[in-house]
Design an enzyme around this catalytic site. Structure first.
Site, short mmCIF file in Angstrom:
data_model
loop_
_atom_site.label_atom_id
_atom_site.label_comp_id
_atom_site.label_asym_id
_atom_site.label_seq_id
_atom_site.Cartn_x
_atom_site.Cartn_y
_atom_site.Cartn_z
N ASP A 1 0.94 -1.22 -0.05
CA ASP A 1 -0.16 0.13 0.03
C ASP A 1 0.87 1.27 0.12
O ASP A 1 2.01 1.05 0.11
CB ASP A 1 -0.89 -0.05 1.26
CG ASP A 1 -2.01 0.81 1.16
OD1 ASP A 1 -2.29 1.58 0.17
OD2 ASP A 1 -2.83 0.99 2.16
N GLU B 1 2.71 5.30 -3.97
CA GLU B 1 2.76 6.18 -5.08
C GLU B 1 3.95 7.06 -4.96
O GLU B 1 4.46 7.36 -6.19
CB GLU B 1 1.36 7.07 -4.65
CG GLU B 1 0.06 6.35 -4.94
CD GLU B 1 -0.32 5.75 -3.63
OE1 GLU B 1 0.47 5.69 -2.57
OE2 GLU B 1 -1.01 4.76 -3.93
N ASP C 1 -9.20 3.76 -1.62
CA ASP C 1 -10.15 4.33 -0.59
C ASP C 1 -11.36 4.67 -1.12
O ASP C 1 -11.49 5.82 -1.04
CB ASP C 1 -9.41 5.17 0.12
CG ASP C 1 -8.17 4.44 1.03
OD1 ASP C 1 -7.92 3.29 0.91
OD2 ASP C 1 -7.36 5.18 1.56
#
Ligand SMILES: *[C@@H]1O[C@H](CO)[C@@H](O)[C@H](O)[C@H]1NC(C)=O
Length: 959
Positions: free
Chosen positions: A541, A544, A618
């Site tokens: 997760d 980025e 999300d």
């Protein structure tokens, strides 16, 4: 995941100057991104100048040559009124598969003789290593590509190169100004720089404006963003100055463009320069942790695939813009009165696109189709196809932020069993760690080994989260090692970068560094990551990367990665390199263990499909987020990354029971199917819902499990040639204009199942668009759906019903015995389902392997093709079986096709009570029940106890 609470605390602590809520205004608009603003202004300028606009890029005629499948030349860019030029090397490559690649670099920067503005540690040339990480094949040059015409007209110096598998493609390379027109069978499909928006910010020295001299030309060129730029209190220093690349790409005669995920809008992309129902911002690709993302927006999300397809009746073409820097794409459509090459409806429109990236090379691949499948195949040859997943990874995934202890995990596991609810993998979010130190366990997980063994008892697995931020704290060997070995991302001055994420102060692993990958591998061995075992997989997760106190919640662009590349150059690749590091680590965690890794990633780029699954991040527990998931997943599928899902139930908030139920019914068809929930949300495991919801959700989950063989077969197709798993209707019906914008229903693999998830509260009827005149049956009761091609039919869909139709002409295999996990179904018998077409046929296939190892690469699989025609159903191997059967294949000798269900069975079968089965030189009979049509229901037949081996060729005849 992101916590509003945690974020609020951090933001309050760290960024007292900024507002707490992270919303749209926290992310850049085009005019807040200097290069986007400048390139857009160039487009406006060109449009306003009309015919007077002259692109300043010209091919130097003497420099041009064509050899061994490549056209090479130098482009001269005129940079001022005095006629000074800079030289830009151009290569147009033609591959054996018929892909053309246009690459432009900059000679001055290539020579590295430029000066940096400040004492940065970065490389000076344009970033040219994206291909090393992204491309895995398909680059063999077509040495037969040849110049067929020179000096086409005396006035336009140009070369025409003929290429493609059957020589049906042409590239018309015009010299002055530089542009290329791509033709297929004589018709123009794609043009680049025909609007003259090609732009490559050449290297220049910064000119300090002289006191009192407002007329200095060079200084005036500076709009205040060329040399540094500030947003949200963060200043980006640009050691190399401006270096953007921009290009217009026109799709001639194309009304629809698709792709460039991830965005929340419709599958058929919208225009972006304002007007009714259009966006006014370009689509943005800059991987970011976008908190509470908004719907129907061109805003960027967590992942980027700069691959676009254009479609009209009978033709699909595409482009792949290989650039990992921040990228924006404007889309406009232009009605053209008379298009001489117009082929059918929709061809009266040109779609014009404008691509803008902050740095790097111009590197664009052109695909001329003519089918969507051709384009996907070509794209996959370049960037790789979807990895064949662990079979468990396509079962249902039970996740929550967080299961709080090993007892909690065991309790959920027990309750799922108690309620007869199947699932394959239970997930642990960040709280399982000791203080957000990855590779450690919180004390509430005192016995991870016991927990993992317990799951293994019924074929279940565990996924734990591991993120790229490494806690900056004493007495944590992982961070100490990373620092000592210098494997972290650096600041522009070469010191180690420090920022904030879940653990507080953190450093980030630089997975661009091969040595960092080698080190990362050591952390995952069973000896090192104690408590893990072969049934433990990973979730990456925040890659980025998410940096809570960084510009736009990510890393400063002037940070420095391995080999001296700026973060600016590689930003969109960052997530993939980290995902890859974890992939390499799982491959090597134990010598001799060769299981397929399973890793979920949030951030991705072109090529990430080779490494695992993605999810849409999300989302929220709302009906509109449920609706938005379908086009998002369809978009992933046609962009070469179909192993995709959206959090079922919605991450933020609490879904009401109807929404939760409908979301599970939709999730049944998500290639990646995971229920997940935010830490502040109420517990919502399927058994918590209560009746009738738990029963309805359980039925949905069992439907998924019965269809796993069909899903796995679809994954195999994706793995082989890029076929999407969920097929949008423009893909299955490329000639049906009214299907091109449909994005709320889809076909599943090759099953012929047409699905329309219910995404509205209180809705009990589904308006299903039917694309053709074939017969469609209701999946559950075999009723014949009253349809007309191109029309909408109303399907009853009370809460316990999912609108699923079977299109006549398809067959697929199913496993009907419900069990607790996919692993427990591994050696169950199959049911073959065939839905007869109007002409009395059905076809389909089954691919199956051990779902776990790489033995399928050595022929250890079963791949059968089923055909029903007239009175005979047959199964034939697609490939010859391997010489030597391994353990799994041998065990499959005992696995049979037990039952054949024929929906729409011919009336001529009514007199029969048995079918004749032939296989392996033997013949026997199997009981047959024929049920005549009744009311609106089609006739159907069931052959029972068929008893044929699934891996053998066989024939069942009703004669
Ligand atoms: C993945 O890691 C391998 C092994 O270090 C390396 O060769 C490859 O280039 C990496 N790929 C990506 C996408 O990072």
């Amino acid at each position: 995941m992101r916590s509003s609470v945690v974020w609020a605390c951090l933001a309050a602590a760290l960024l007292p100057q900024s507002a707490v809520a992270v919303k749209e205004h926290d992310f850049k608009k085009c005019d807040q991104s200097g290069f986007c603003k400048r390139n857009r202004a160039l487009a406006d300028n060109a449009a306003a100048s009309g015919a007077d606009w002259a692109s300043p890029y010209t091919v130097l005629a003497d420099s041009a040559s064509v050899k061994d499948g490549q056209f090479q030349a130098t482009i001269l860019k005129t940079i001022n009124a005095q006629g000074d030029t800079v030289r830009l090397p151009l290569t147009v490559s033609f591959t054996q598969s018929g892909v053309a690649r246009v690459t432009v670099d900059e000679e001055r920067r290539q020579n590295k003789d430029i000066e940096l503005r400040h004492d940065s540690k970065v490389r000076k040339e344009r970033y040219n290593e994206a291909e090393k990480l992204v491309l895995v094949g398909g680059l063999e040059l077509d040495k037969t590509a040849a110049v067929v015409e020179d000096d086409f007209e005396a006035s336009t110096n140009q070369k025409v190169v003929r290429y493609g598998p059957e020589g049906q493609f042409e590239a018309h390379i015009q010299y002055s100004p530089f542009s290329v027109e791509f033709k297929r069978d004589g018709a123009t499909e794609i043009k680049i720089n025909d609007r003259g928006l090609f732009n490559m910010d050449h290297w220049r020295a910064k000119v300090e404006p002289k006191e009192g001299d407002a007329t200095d030309a060079a200084a005036n060129e500076d709009d205040g963003t060329l040399w540094e730029e500030t947003f949200g209190g963060n200043t980006d220093t640009k050691p190399r100055g401006p270096e953007s690349v921009g290009l217009d790409i026109s799709f001639v005669g194309y009304d629809h463009v698709y792709g460039i995920p991830s965005h929340t809008g419709p599958l058929s992309l919208k225009e972006t320069r304002g007007g009714d129902g259009k966006y006014s911002e370009p689509y943005r690709l800059y991987n970011l942790d976008v908190f509470e993302y908004i719907l129907d927006s061109p805003m960027t999300l967590y992942g980027a695939i700069p691959f676009m397809q254009a479609h009209r009746q009978g033709s699909t073409v595409g482009v792949f813009w290989l650039n990992a820097a921040e990228t924006w794409i404007d889309i406009t459509k232009q009605k053209v009165k008379s298009n001489p090459m117009a082929l059918g409806a929709g061809a009266e429109t040109d779609t014009q696109t404008h691509w803008m990236s902050e740095s790097g090379l111009l590197d664009v691949f052109v695909f001329l189709g003519p089918t969507t499948q051709d384009v996907l195949k070509n794209y996959g040859e370049l960037t790789g196809y979807t990895a064949l997943p662990q079979e468990s990874a396509i079962g249902y995934q039970q996740c929550r932020w967080n299961y709080v202890s090993d007892d909690d995990v065991k309790d959920v596991d027990r309750k799922m069993d108690k309620f007869g609810i199947p699932y394959d993998i239970i997930w642990l979010d960040i709280e399982y760690t000791d203080g957000k130190k990855y590779f450690t366990w919180d004390e509430k997980f005192a016995d991870p080994k016991g927990m993992v063994e317990r799951l293994d008892e019924h074929g279940r697995k565990l996924v734990v989260i591991i993120d790229p931020h490494i806690k900056n704290v004493d007495n944590y060997p992982v961070v100490a090692e990373m620092k000592q070995k210098e494997l972290a991302v650096k600041n522009k001055d070469g010191s180690i970068f420090e920022g904030w994420c879940w653990p507080g102060s953190s450093h980030w692993i630089d997975a661009f560094n091969p040595k960092a990958i080698d080190w990362w591998k050591t952390l995952f061995t069973y000896a090192s990551f104690k408590g893990t075992a072969e049934n433990v997989f990973i979730w990456n997760d925040m890659n980025e990367p998410s940096v809570f106190n960084g510009p736009e919640t990510t890393m400063p662009k002037d940070n420095v990665h391995h080999d001296g590349w700026e973060h600016r150059d590689v930003h969109n690749l960052n997530g993939m390199t980290f995902h890859n590091a974890t992939y390499q680590a799982l491959l090597s965690r134990k010598a001799g263990e060769l299981r397929r890794p399973f890793i979920l990633t949030r951030s991705f780029f072109a090529g990430s499909q080779r490494l695992g699954a993605m999810w849409t991040g999300d989302n929220q527990a709302s009906w509109d987020h449920l609706a938005a998931a379908t086009p998002m997943l369809l978009s992933q599928g046609i962009a070469g990354f179909p192993f995709a899902g959206a959090d079922v139930g919605g991450f933020f908030g609490n879904p009401d029971k109807e929404l939760q139920t409908r979301w599970y019914q939709a999730g049944v068809f998500y290639p990646f199917f995971r229920g997940h929930a935010h830490i502040d949300s109420r517990r919502r495991e399927p058994y918590m819902a209560g009746e009738p919801y738990t029963t309805i959700i359980t039925a949905a989950l069992r439907l998924r499990y019965s269809l796993l063989p069909a899903f796995y077969t679809a994954f195999h197709a994706a793995h082989t040639d890029g076929t999407p798993i969920l097929k949008p209707l423009f893909y299955t019906h490329p000639d049906v204009e009214s299907a091109f914008a449909v994005d709320d229903e889809f076909f599943v693999g090759s099953t012929g199942l047409l699905v329309k998830p219910i995404v509205d509260a209180g809705k009990e009827v589904a308006a299903m668009y039917i694309p053709d005149a074939e017969v469609y049956y209701d999946y559950f009761d075999y009723s014949v759906v009253p349809t007309e091609a191109g029309k909408v039919t109303q399907m009853p869909a009370p809460l316990d019903t999912i609108p699923v139709l079977m299109r006549g002409g398809h067959a697929f295999a199913r496993r009907d015995q419900p069990r607790r996990s996919s692993q427990l179904m591994k050696f169950d018998d199959y049911t073959l389902v065939a839905a007869l077409s109007k002409s009395g046929k059905a076809e389909g296939e089954l691919y199956v392997d051990d779902g776990d190892s790489f033995d399928y690469e050595k022929g250890q699989y079963i791949h059968q093709r089923f055909v029903l025609e007239g009175s005979t159903v047959s199964s034939k191997a697609v490939d010859a079986p391997p010489k030597k059967a391994g353990k799994w294949l041998k065990a499959m000798d005992d696995v049979h096709v037990d039952k054949i269900v024929v929906v729409g069975a011919p009336a001529s079968w009514s007199g029969f009570s048995a079918a004749t089965v032939t296989s392996g030189g033997k013949t026997w009979t199997a009981p047959l029940d024929y049920v005549p049509p009744s009311g609106g229901r089609a006739a159907f037949a069931i052959v029972r106890h068929v008893g044929v081996r699934v891996g053998a060729d066989w024939e069942v005849a009703v004669v």
